[in-house]
Scaffold this active site. Structure first.
Site, PDB file in Angstrom:
ATOM      1  N   ASP A 100      -3.104  -4.259  12.487  1.00  0.00           N
ATOM      2  CA  ASP A 100      -3.313  -4.698  11.636  1.00  0.00           C
ATOM      3  C   ASP A 100      -3.999  -5.620  11.487  1.00  0.00           C
ATOM      4  OD1 ASP A 100      -1.987  -2.058   9.951  1.00  0.00           O
ATOM      5  OD2 ASP A 100      -0.877  -2.299  10.785  1.00  0.00           O
ATOM      6  N   LYS A 143       0.231  -1.284  -0.021  1.00  0.00           N
ATOM      7  CA  LYS A 143      -0.003   0.248  -0.129  1.00  0.00           C
ATOM      8  C   LYS A 143       0.744   1.047   0.182  1.00  0.00           C
ATOM      9  CE  LYS A 143      -3.684   2.519   2.646  1.00  0.00           C
ATOM     10  NZ  LYS A 143      -3.758   2.564   4.640  1.00  0.00           N
ATOM     11  N   HIS A 202      -6.114   2.126  14.423  1.00  0.00           N
ATOM     12  CA  HIS A 202      -6.570   0.760  14.343  1.00  0.00           C
ATOM     13  C   HIS A 202      -5.566  -0.050  14.644  1.00  0.00           C
ATOM     14  CE1 HIS A 202      -3.894   1.890  10.913  1.00  0.00           C
ATOM     15  NE2 HIS A 202      -3.665   1.383  10.855  1.00  0.00           N
ATOM     16  N   HIS A 245      -2.088   2.350  16.229  1.00  0.00           N
ATOM     17  CA  HIS A 245      -1.228   3.101  15.914  1.00  0.00           C
ATOM     18  C   HIS A 245      -2.407   4.012  14.938  1.00  0.00           C
ATOM     19  CE1 HIS A 245      -1.332  -0.829  12.987  1.00  0.00           C
ATOM     20  NE2 HIS A 245      -1.132   0.594  11.833  1.00  0.00           N
TER      21      HIS A 245
END
Length: 331
Positions: free
Chosen positions: A219, A198, A217, A273
């Site tokens: 991962d 990404k 969030h 994070h």
């Protein structure tokens, strides 16, 4: 109707930002960041002659922090610079050229803006490009930019070096759980483990005190390997407080993801994070998410559970896990 990209919104925004990008008070970075203190997450020299120490530090950081940075990792600095350069060139293309790579409805790969359902309908100040870079069977070059011309060659070269870093990290994480060195990799997909790149592009933002690039969030991946540029933006939550994570030139930032936490039955911690934005400069980052194949089931490793230590997580297909998390369905 064509999606409005944040890069276009930013070019028109001088002193204010649209309401949709203003976070609630309990999320605004100006009031929720511990200012003046940078989080000194563990920094590990991957090429230290004492490889037992390297393994121990990786395991300790994965248990205590859920993240760490690695230096002397074997990826030449010129390769990282080229990766950053071709990504930057893509986002500097005319808008209509970028739209050629726009995501298809319901698709994950491609050029896009909004990722997921946001709290209170708020949006992140970021555009992105997603595409798989490994294994070859998972690659769809339709989503790889043809401009700049060296984009494909650069990404393939980076992937070649990255594969070695991943191998060392997964072996250390496996041994740290008391497993054989290949057992963690096999438990998250083996040779079919997907490397999803990404590229995040966070344009300059007139009100960085009110906006976030990416909201808080963890991962969904097993692990994430991230290359940032030199514009501060990555923050991690530590003891309920948000801190900037120190930038180290040429270091790779490693995030422990949800699948690794699940596989380890909670011994390794998925890091919470988020990303802030800058008033004057564009921030960019290049995370690679190591994901199981969509129909691959991940759960606590059988060797890590017992009557005394029962499974803390359910075993489920990766695609089902992602669907539940994105739609906030209890798991």
């Amino acid at each position: 109707m064509e999606t409005q990209r944040v890069q276009g919104i930013a070019s028109l925004s001088k002193d204010t930002i649209p309401e949709a990008f203003i976070r609630s008070e309990n999320e605004q970075p100006a009031t929720t960041t511990v200012h003046g203190v940078k989080l000194e997450v563990p920094v590990i020299n991957l090429n230290d002659p004492d490889q037992e120490k390297v393994k121990r530090l990786i395991v300790e950081a994965s248990k205590e922090w859920g993240m760490f940075q690695i230096i002397d990792h074997g990826i030449p600095s010129e390769i990282i610079s080229k990766l950053q350069s071709v990504g930057k060139e893509f986002f500097e293309l005319p808008q209509q050229e970028k739209e050629v790579y726009a995501k298809k409805p319901g698709g994950k790969e491609g050029y896009g803006t909004f990722l997921q359902k946001e709290m209170e309908g708020k949006k992140g100040w970021v555009d992105h490009l997603f595409h798989n870079i490994w294994p070859p069977s998972a690659i769809n070059y339709q989503f790889w930019p043809k401009t700049p011309p060296c984009y494909r060659e650069t990404n393939e070269e980076y992937t070649k070096y990255l594969y070695g870093v991943v191998d060392k990290l997964l072996k250390s994480l496996s041994l740290g759980l008391g497993l054989k060195e290949d057992e963690v990799k096999e438990a998250i997909g083996g040779d079919e483990l997907v490397y999803l790149l990404k590229i995040n592009y966070y344009p300059p933002c007139p009100r960085p005190d009110l906006a976030l690039g990416v909201v808080a969030h963890t991962d969904m991946s097993a692990i994430t390997i991230l290359v940032p540029n030199d514009v501060q933006g990555l923050q991690a939550c530590r003891d309920g407080q948000w801190y900037d994570v120190s930038y180290i030139s040429d270091a790779l930032v490693i995030h422990i993801g949800d699948q690794m936490e699940i596989l380890s039955n909670g011994k390794y911690k998925s890091v919470l994070h988020r990303t802030t934005v800058n008033k004057e400069k564009a921030r960019m980052s290049w995370p690679v998410f190591l994901e199981p194949p969509s129909d691959f089931a991940v759960g606590p490793h059988p060797k890590l559970v017992s009557e005394e230590n029962p499974p803390k997580y359910k075993t489920k297909k990766y695609s089902d896990y992602c669907y539940c998390k994105l739609n906030k369905i209890p798991q």
